[in-house]
Design an enzyme around this catalytic site. Structure first.
Site: not given
Length: 796
Positions: A558-559, A562, A565
Site C-alpha cells: 500500500h505505502e 503511494h 505515484h
C-alpha cells in the site's frame, strides 16, 4: 492559496491525521547538479542487475551485511553530508540557514509577481507561483518530517523553528491581495493563457481556487472574519479529535457474568468484592463484545461504548456550525459544496449517488453474512451480537479448515524478499527498479534507514526513496508515505541565479537531480520517505530476518503504491506532481497495489523461504486465498457497510444548508436517521435514544465531507484490478502496466481523475460506454458505486 486549511501533502489514510491540517503554496521537493559529496546512483548497467536485486534483499534481511554495506561510503567520504543530501542540513543551525535562504528566494519571487506588467511577465506567472510553492514546501515538508522522526532534541527544535518561520510567511502570503489580483489579471488575458501549457493552466486554476476559498478577495472585515473562523475550526476540531470520551467511564458487572472473557483479563479488572468494572474505552470492551457469552452484558457494554459524552457531542456540533458559517461567507450553500468543488465528486448530490448505489450493491452480501450469524445464534440478531458471533465463526473456521501451511507463511515473506518482489514487479510493469545505495555520513536521520535509488531501463536515476521500516522506542507506529520533495523542472534562470550567488550553491539544495533526455531540462527528482514499524532482524546468530504477516505485506505494498505515484508522476510543475491530485483520487494507486501483494503471479516473483530459498507452493497460495475468501464471507460486507454508513453520516452533517446549520444541528438525530434508513443492523427502537456514537467519529475533523474518498478509490481500484489487470492474471503484464502508468500514474494531478479512469478502462469497456465516465457527474459517481468493493472488508 497558502492557507492552512486546504490540500495537504499526501500521506496514507491511516496516518494523515497525525499531521495538523494546513494549506497551500503546498509542499514540494527539489533536486539538482551535484557536488562531489552528493550521492551518485549505483552502477545500474545490465550485468549488475542481478547483483543489485540480491543486494536489495540482503540490506533488509541481514544486519551484518547492512552494517558492512552502509559503512562503505562513510569510510570513503569522511566529510559529513546533509540530511537527505540537503547541503544546508549538516547541523541544527543549518535549518535556520536553509529557511532564511529559501525565504529570500520567496521574497524575490513575490516582488517579481507583484511587479509584473507586461504580457511576457504575466506569461511566466504560473511557473513563478509554482516555484514559490516549491520553495515554501522545501522547508515546510522536510522540517515537518524531520521534527517528528529525528531522535536528537536539538535537531527537532531547529526543524520546528524552520517550519514555524516558513509557515508564518505562508500565512502572510495568504493575506497578500496583490498576488490574487495579479493571478486574476493573468487568467483573464487570452494573450497570456494561450501561451500557457496545460500544466500551467491547471496550476493557475488550482491556485486561484485556493485564493478564492481563503477569502483573499473579500473586504478586509469579511476576510478577518474568515481568518477568525478558520482558527476557531482548527481549535474546536482539534479538541473534538482528541477529546473522544464516553458518557460513562465504566460499566460494572459481577465477575461471574463475564464467562468467555480471558480469565487473565477478568483478574486484571476484578475488585475485592467480586465486582469487575469494564472500562468503556480501549481494548477490554472490544474483548467483552466478542467473547462474553451473556448477551445482557454485551448489550450494556455496546450501549456504553456507543454513547458519547454530552460535551463531546457539543464540540462536534460547534465544529459543524462554524464550518457552515465559513461556507456561508465564502458564498457556498454548504460546507460540503465548498469542500467538494475541486474533487472528482464535485457535489454532495454526486457523493450521495455513489454511496447509495454502493450500499445497494453491497446489500446482498451483507444479508448473507447476517443470515449465517443469525442461524448461529438461533434467534434475532442484535447489534451487540455481531462481534461475538463473527468471532465464534472465525474460531470455528480456524479450528476446522485453517491449514497448518498458513502458520508458516510469514517464513516466505522476509522483508528483503518482499522489497525484492516490489522491485521485480515495478520492473515488469513499468520498467523501473529499486537499487540500494550507500549513504554518506549524516545523510539519514537514523542508522536503520536504507536508501534506495529508483532507476529506469535506460539506467537513468529517477527518484530517491528512504526506507525507515524498523521499530524503535520513540517512533510513531503508523505506516506512512512522505513526499520530502516533489518532482519538477528547474529552469535555466534558476540555474543561472544559483551560479551567480555562490560557487557551492546548488539549485536543488544538493538533493537529487537529473537531466531529462528528451527535453534536456534539469529536473529535481522526487525524494520520498517510507515509514513502517516492523521488528528488526535478529542478531543472535540464527540469521533470522524480519518476517512479515500477510497483512504487513499488504501494508508495505500500500505505502509503495503511494511511492510509485510520486516516482512516476513527474510533471513539469510541483503543484501537480505525484500524489498532488484530487483528495478522492489520491488513494487509488495505493489501494490497487494491495491487490498485487498476494496475487499468485506476483507471489511467484518473490515469495521464498528465508532459509531454504524454497518458493511458496501453489497449495500454500491456494490456502491463503481460501483464508481471505473465508474471512471476507464472514465479515467483509458488513465491514464495508460500516464504512459506507460513516461516509453517509459525514455527508449528512456537512451538506446541511449553511443558513440552517448555523442556527443549530442535532447530530444525534441525524446519525440515527442515516442508520435507520441504510443500516442492515440498526440499533433497535428501544435503545436508539441512548446512543450517540458520532462523538467517537474523529475523522469528521480531518475528513470533513470527504470520508467517502477511501471507499470511492477502493471501488475504482476493484474495477481496474478486474478489467485492466484481469483479476491478477495480468498482474505482471507489461502492456497492462504501461496502460495504467500512461493513463493514470504519470499525470499526477495534471489530469482530471475521470479522464484517467476513462482512459485506463478504454472506450470499449461497457462501464465507459458513450463516454459515460470522462466528464464525471452524478451518473458517473453512481456507476462507480455499482462496481462495488469486493469482500475483503475495509479497516476503519
Amino acid at each position: 492559496m497558502l492557507r492552512p486549511l486546504g490540500r495537504r501533502p499526501w500521506t496514507c489514510r491511516q496516518c494523515l491525521l497525525q499531521r495538523q491540517t494546513r494549506r497551500t503554496f503546498e509542499s514540494a521537493a527539489s533536486q539538482l547538479p551535484r557536488s562531489p559529496l552528493d550521492s551518485v546512483p549505483a552502477n545500474n548497467s545490465a550485468p549488475n542487475k542481478n547483483l543489485d536485486d540480491e543486494t536489495l534483499r540482503r540490506v533488509f534481511d541481514s544486519q551484518h551485511f547492512w552494517k558492512d554495506f552502509s559503512q562503505q561510503r562513510s569510510a570513503a567520504v569522511p566529510k559529513r553530508a546533509g540530511l537527505v543530501q540537503n547541503q544546508y542540513l549538516t547541523s541544527p543551525d543549518g535549518f535556520r540557514e536553509f529557511a532564511h535562504a529559501s525565504l529570500q528566494k520567496c521574497q524575490a519571487i513575490v516582488s517579481k509577481v507583484l511587479g509584473a506588467s507586461t504580457v511576457d511577465e504575466y506569461r511566466s506567472l504560473a511557473r513563478d507561483l509554482d516555484r514559490l510553492s516549491d520553495l515554501l514546501c522545501r522547508v515546510i515538508d522536510l522540517s515537518d518530517f524531520i521534527r517528528t522522526i529525528h531522535h536528537d532534541p536539538k535537531i527537532q527544535e531547529a526543524a520546528t523553528q524552520a517550519y514555524a518561520l516558513m509557515f508564518e510567511y505562508m500565512n502572510v502570503l495568504n493575506t497578500t491581495t496583490g498576488l490574487h489580483e495579479q493571478l486574476s489579471k493573468a487568467l483573464s488575458n487570452p494573450e497570456v493563457t494561450s501561451h500557457w501549457s496545460e500544466a500551467e493552466k491547471i496550476v493557475a486554476q488550482i491556485l486561484m481556487k485556493d485564493f478564492t476559498t481563503s477569502a483573499i478577495h473579500m473586504p478586509p472585515s469579511e476576510r478577518q472574519r474568515f481568518v477568525n473562523l478558520s482558527n476557531d475550526i482548527s481549535q474546536v476540531g482539534s479538541s473534538f479529535f482528541n477529546g473522544a470520551e464516553p458518557a460513562r467511564s465504566q460499566v460494572t458487572f459481577n465477575a461471574n457474568s463475564l464467562q468467555g472473557l480471558d480469565p487473565i483479563v477478568v483478574q486484571q479488572i476484578k475488585r475485592w468484592n467480586n465486582k469487575a468494572p469494564v472500562p468503556t474505552m480501549g481494548v477490554i470492551p472490544r474483548l467483552v463484545l466478542r467473547s462474553v457469552r451473556d448477551e445482557s452484558v454485551r448489550k450494556q457494554v455496546y450501549l456504553a461504548t456507543r454513547t458519547s459524552s454530552s460535551r463531546q457531542v457539543h464540540r462536534l456540533e460547534k465544529l459543524l456550525m462554524k464550518r457552515a458559517e465559513l461556507a456561508q461567507i465564502s458564498g457556498f450553500n454548504s460546507f460540503a459544496d465548498m469542500t467538494l468543488s475541486d474533487k472528482m465528486a464535485k457535489t454532495p448530490e454526486a457523493v450521495s449517488n455513489f454511496l447509495t448505489s454502493l450500499i445497494a450493491n453491497n446489500r446482498g452480501p451483507v444479508q448473507e453474512e447476517l443470515s449465517q450469524l443469525q442461524q448461529l445464534k438461533g434467534s434475532s440478531l442484535k447489534p451487540w451480537d455481531h462481534a461475538f458471533y463473527v468471532h465464534k465463526r472465525v474460531l470455528e473456521y480456524s479450528q476446522s479448515r485453517r491449514s497448518r501451511e498458513l502458520s508458516i507463511v510469514p517464513e516466505f515473506f522476509s522483508l528483503g524478499t518482499v522489497m525484492q518482489g516490489l522491485s521485480r514487479l515495478f520492473d515488469r510493469l513499468y520498467g523501473v527498479r529499486l537499487v540500494p545505495q550507500e549513504t554518506a555520513a549524516g545523510e539519514t536521520w537514523h542508522p536503520d534507514v536504507r536508501r534506495l535509488d529508483v532507476v529506469d531501463e535506460s539506467d537513468r536515476h529517477i527518484a530517491v526513496v528512504y526506507c525507515d521500516l524498523f521499530s524503535r522506542p520513540t517512533k510513531h507506529p503508523n505506516p506512512a508515505h512522505f513526499t520530502l520533495r516533489c518532482s519538477r523542472e528547474i529552469s535555466a534562470e534558476e540555474i543561472a541565479e544559483c551560479a551567480s550567488m555562490d560557487q557551492s550553491a546548488h539549485p536543488n539544495d544538493g538533493m537529487a537531480t537529473a537531466v531529462d533526455p528528451k527535453t534536456k531540462t534539469l529536473r529535481q527528482l522526487p525524494t520520498i520517505a517510507l515509514v513502517c514499524d516492523f521488528q528488526e532482524p535478529v542478531t543472535n546468530g540464527s540469521g533470522r530476518p524480519t518476517l512479515l504477516s500477510e497483512q504487513s505485506v499488504r501494508t508495505l505494498f500500500h505505502e509503495m503504491g503511494h511511492a510509485v505515484h510520486s516516482i512516476l508522476g513527474q510533471t513539469p510543475l510541483q503543484s501537480i506532481s505525484g500524489t498532488r491530485c484530487a483528495t478522492d483520487f489520491a488513494e487509488l494507486p495505493s489501494v490497487l497495489m494491495e491487490s498485487f501483494a498476494t496475487a499468485p503471479e506476483v507471489l511467484s516473483l518473490y515469495a521464498r523461504h528465508w532459509k531454504t530459498g524454497e518458493p511458496l507452493s501453489e497449495s500454500m497460495m491456494h490456502s491463503m486465498e481460501m483464508d481471505r475468501t473465508a474471512h471476507g464471507s464472514i465479515y467483509g460486507a458488513v465491514e464495508n457497510e460500516a464504512q459506507i454508513l460513516m461516509a453517509l453520516v459525514d455527508q449528512a452533517y456537512h451538506s446541511i444548508p449553511s443558513k440552517e446549520a448555523t442556527s443549530g444541528i442535532d447530530t444525534t438525530a441525524i446519525y440515527h436517521k442515516v442508520f435507520s434508513q441504510h443500516s442492515s443492523l440498526p440499533d433497535p427502537d428501544d435503545v436508539r435514544p441512548q446512543t450517540s456514537w458520532q462523538g467517537f467519529f474523529g475523522h469528521l475533523y480531518g475528513y470533513g465531507a470527504t470520508y467517502y474518498s477511501y471507499i470511492f478509490d477502493r471501488a475504482i481500484a476493484n474495477k481496474l484490478w478486474q478489467d485492466v489487470f484481469q483479476s491478477g492474471r495480468a498482474s505482471v503484464d507489461r502492456a497492462a502496466g504501461e496502460r495504467y502508468k500512461n493513463e493514470v500514474l504519470r499525470w499526477g494531478g495534471g489530469r482530471n481523475g475521470w479522464q484517467c479512469v476513462a482512459g485506463v478502462l478504454g472506450d470499449s469497456n461497457p462501464s465507459n460506454a458513450n463516454g459515460r465516465l470522462v466528464e464525471g457527474g452524478d451518473e458517473a459517481m453512481r456507476e462507480v458505486g455499482r462496481w462495488g468493493l469486493g469482500r475483503d472488508g475495509i479497516s476503519g
